[in-house]
Motif scaffolding. Sequence first.
Motif, PDB file in Angstrom:
ATOM      1  N   ALA A 113       2.320   1.621  -3.468  1.00 42.81           N
ATOM      2  CA  ALA A 113       1.280   2.056  -4.395  1.00 42.81           C
ATOM      3  C   ALA A 113       0.995   3.550  -4.243  1.00 42.81           C
ATOM      4  N   ALA A 114       0.930   4.023  -3.002  1.00 36.82           N
ATOM      5  CA  ALA A 114       0.639   5.440  -2.762  1.00 36.82           C
ATOM      6  C   ALA A 114       1.750   6.324  -3.328  1.00 36.82           C
ATOM      7  N   SER A 118       0.825  -1.211   0.000  1.00 29.90           N
ATOM      8  CA  SER A 118       0.000   0.000   0.000  1.00 29.90           C
ATOM      9  C   SER A 118       0.858   1.259   0.000  1.00 29.90           C
ATOM     10  N   ASP A 119       1.987   1.235   0.743  1.00 32.38           N
ATOM     11  CA  ASP A 119       2.878   2.399   0.771  1.00 32.38           C
ATOM     12  C   ASP A 119       3.527   2.613  -0.591  1.00 32.38           C
TER      13      ASP A 119
END
Length: 296
Positions: free
Chosen positions: A79-80, A76-77
């Motif tokens: 991707a962000a 998620s990190d």
Amino acid sequence: MNYSIGELARRSGLAVRTVRYYSDAGLVPPIARTPAGYRRYDLAAVARLELIRTLRELSLDLATIRRVLDREIALSDVAAAHAEALAVQIRTLRLHRAILTAVAARGSNPEELERMHSLAKLSADERRLLVDDFLDTVFADRPELRAARNTLTPELPDDPTPAQLDAWLELTKLLQDETFRTDLRRLTTQYPISGLQADPVAAVQALAAPAVTAGLSPTSPEASPLVAQLLNNFARTVAQADLREAAQRLLSILESARDPRRERYLELLATINGWAPPEHLTPIYDWTIEALRQAS
């Protein structure tokens, strides 16, 4: 169930050489080898390959992918961070497209093309710094003029029209014009008020605009009551008992506000920000200046 490297390639949709490359790199390790030395893989390898392929299509490098697979960093990190990077690239590409569209439509000369290229090289942050530097000079640190500062802030959109590009290119010249900066700074320092309701220029506009629209001569007797009201209001605003001195002070403000560069800035600002064209105030300033001089 386990698979040969060929079977794994078929299930993942990748070439055998690609699967072998990822395996050799340790991204998709085999679970075992046959007595002949052939690699064998399980269903987890299929899942890893699918994730690798997706992340590679999203332009992630292998070092980052390895850290994701090894759970050193959260997907998620990653991707962000990459989503933000892509957003910056998209904004840049939109600006480049707008510039090329303008060049194609108008057949821009080499000098103008170079100016547009210079614009394209400026990031959104760099454009913001250019604007902030100008506004910092003009408004200094006067919090009571914060709202006025905000209304004078240009925001070039990510996908500007040719007209917005032209306006921005012209505006950058004004932003870097030292004499224009100095004159605007002098105008703002003449504002001894807090808030915009007591803005003397706005007060002049409200009172004098109907007279200008009606064609009333600034030297006519009918103009005298308007001038007296305007002058008395201004004198109260600045706590100036001497009306003659108040008139001179108001004249100084209006003569500074009448600067054609200021009006052009407002026109360019409206184009860039997609606002309605501003009202031309020069006739109102001219009328009031003449009326004040006639009354003094």
